[in-house]
Design an enzyme around this catalytic site. Sequence first.
Site, PDB file in Angstrom:
ATOM      1  N   GLU A 294      -3.464   7.965   7.568  1.00  0.00           N
ATOM      2  CA  GLU A 294      -4.628   7.292   7.256  1.00  0.00           C
ATOM      3  C   GLU A 294      -5.269   6.052   7.831  1.00  0.00           C
ATOM      4  O   GLU A 294      -6.176   5.977   8.088  1.00  0.00           O
ATOM      5  CB  GLU A 294      -4.103   6.781   5.742  1.00  0.00           C
ATOM      6  CG  GLU A 294      -5.269   6.132   4.802  1.00  0.00           C
ATOM      7  CD  GLU A 294      -5.050   5.486   3.612  1.00  0.00           C
ATOM      8  OE1 GLU A 294      -5.744   4.794   3.036  1.00  0.00           O
ATOM      9  OE2 GLU A 294      -3.796   5.926   3.115  1.00  0.00           O
TER      10      GLU A 294
ATOM     11  N   GLU B 268       2.053   2.023  -3.318  1.00  0.00           N
ATOM     12  CA  GLU B 268       0.888   2.633  -4.098  1.00  0.00           C
ATOM     13  C   GLU B 268       0.922   4.168  -4.228  1.00  0.00           C
ATOM     14  O   GLU B 268       0.613   4.687  -5.128  1.00  0.00           O
ATOM     15  CB  GLU B 268      -0.497   1.864  -3.707  1.00  0.00           C
ATOM     16  CG  GLU B 268      -1.843   2.695  -4.310  1.00  0.00           C
ATOM     17  CD  GLU B 268      -3.032   2.595  -3.542  1.00  0.00           C
ATOM     18  OE1 GLU B 268      -3.457   3.562  -3.278  1.00  0.00           O
ATOM     19  OE2 GLU B 268      -3.288   1.667  -2.950  1.00  0.00           O
ATOM     20  N   HIS B 269       0.950   4.578  -2.752  1.00  0.00           N
ATOM     21  CA  HIS B 269       1.061   6.148  -2.549  1.00  0.00           C
ATOM     22  C   HIS B 269       2.360   6.588  -3.401  1.00  0.00           C
ATOM     23  O   HIS B 269       2.315   7.467  -3.952  1.00  0.00           O
ATOM     24  CB  HIS B 269       1.213   6.348  -1.198  1.00  0.00           C
ATOM     25  CG  HIS B 269       0.035   6.281  -0.494  1.00  0.00           C
ATOM     26  ND1 HIS B 269      -0.576   7.423   0.012  1.00  0.00           N
ATOM     27  CD2 HIS B 269      -0.927   5.423  -0.286  1.00  0.00           C
ATOM     28  CE1 HIS B 269      -1.626   7.030   0.887  1.00  0.00           C
ATOM     29  NE2 HIS B 269      -2.003   6.031   0.269  1.00  0.00           N
TER      30      HIS B 269
ATOM     31  N   HIS C 200       0.812  -0.993   0.082  1.00  0.00           N
ATOM     32  CA  HIS C 200       0.065   0.050   0.079  1.00  0.00           C
ATOM     33  C   HIS C 200       0.810   1.341  -0.008  1.00  0.00           C
ATOM     34  O   HIS C 200       0.541   2.294  -0.566  1.00  0.00           O
ATOM     35  CB  HIS C 200      -0.835  -0.002   1.176  1.00  0.00           C
ATOM     36  CG  HIS C 200      -1.670   1.250   1.438  1.00  0.00           C
ATOM     37  ND1 HIS C 200      -1.327   1.844   2.658  1.00  0.00           N
ATOM     38  CD2 HIS C 200      -2.727   1.743   0.693  1.00  0.00           C
ATOM     39  CE1 HIS C 200      -2.302   3.026   2.238  1.00  0.00           C
ATOM     40  NE2 HIS C 200      -2.894   3.109   1.335  1.00  0.00           N
TER      41      HIS C 200
END
Length: 465
Positions: A170, A93-94, A90
């Site tokens: 997040e 992905e950022h 993840h």
Amino acid sequence: MLAYLPARRLAAAGFLALTMSVAAPLMPAPIAAPPALAAEKGVFFPESFTLSNGMQVVVVPNHRVPVVTHMVWYKVGAADEERGQSGIAHFLEHLMFKGTEVIPPGEFSRIVAKNGGRDNAFTSYDYTAYYQNVARDRLEMVMRMEADRMANLKLTDAVVYPERDVIIEERRQRVENEPADRIGEQINATMFVHHPYGTPVIGWPQEMSTLTREMAESFYKTWYTPNNAILVVSGDITAAELKPLAERYYGAIPARPVPERKRVSEPPMSAARQVVLRDEEVRQPSVRRTWIAPSYRLDPNGHAYALQVLAEIMSGGTTSRLYRSLVVDQKVATSAWLGYGPTAWDMATLGVGASPAAGVPMDKLESALLAEIDKLLKSGVTEEEVATARKRMLAAAAYARDSLTGPAQTLGAALATGQSIDDVESWPVRIDAVTADQVNAAARAVLSQTNHVTGLLLPPTGKDS
């Protein structure tokens, strides 16, 4: 903007994949499709080819409007991470939005937006995907940019470590401040004690804080290569029109060796387990129970399609068994559901759950919910229920052809988890062939297991419904 797919939620699936995988609770049943559609093979009627570097390309023509959805799926997700590096998929992905020599950090999305499009990305256990919705005449632009970051991502400490703070925040906002997500994470970890599906996609907080630029670069160089990717384009284009563009931008990227996906197996467990979370923030208590179930890829007894029909019978709208019994007749619940998602590289899960009506004690709700499961196991479903469920599911498949993004999401998720295009296209035929005996056998095979996990989400002691 960027997203991860928490717990065992069915991710990024699109309209058809949702209807294929989990019956949406409390939604009215769709109108039945014409009988002639029931046994037809074919859902999206895609075209496909493979580039010389091994990248699979799928095209779903839809010429209603001059718009396309462009998606690149990588066959890697959170379950492929090295132990101790949870959240790196993840995190990367950022970081894919942090630029190349050609596109400065943060400019990718701004360029898409300036050209009237939208873009996003998401990470699941088994895949990571990046997509743009743009006008047909902007397709070449986003293909050029997506291919650039597939091959030329440039990471520096100056962009990596501030973004690490972003994903940590997040997690705080989306998990730690949300009781429903917190208990989902704990149920998952209790269900999968050894397999990586028990580790949250976003990562455990103590490991997220130790992720480094070097880890991200290693993950990128290991998995982000065209021969481990799938390009899916849905909309106003044909394979013949797309192929030269795909060869120009993606075909020019050399293939690299990709490791075999190695997942540890879950040890056998016969004990039932329970997770209880009490929190001041709980406004709507709930009870849920989860079992391990077959996925499309790991389905030795052929139960996956029957379990989808079961989900429709039990939870497919206001006429479904659970809603009719618990919400309408007994009035002990405000919602009730049975969900099943077979799109996974390894095993899947099947779960049931409910939220209480005002003043109903949780133990009464739980007893009523489990009584419906006992009734199912003892008496089974009828051929009439199966026929009605099949009709609704086939109607949903027919209507899904009208979607622009849904076909790209469904095909991408399927191909990234070991299915073929033919598997997707033959879904109506396989669903139409499901019988009541098959549904009952599948239900008993899964729901008779004693290694389930029960989760209770409650307000603080003394404030129960």
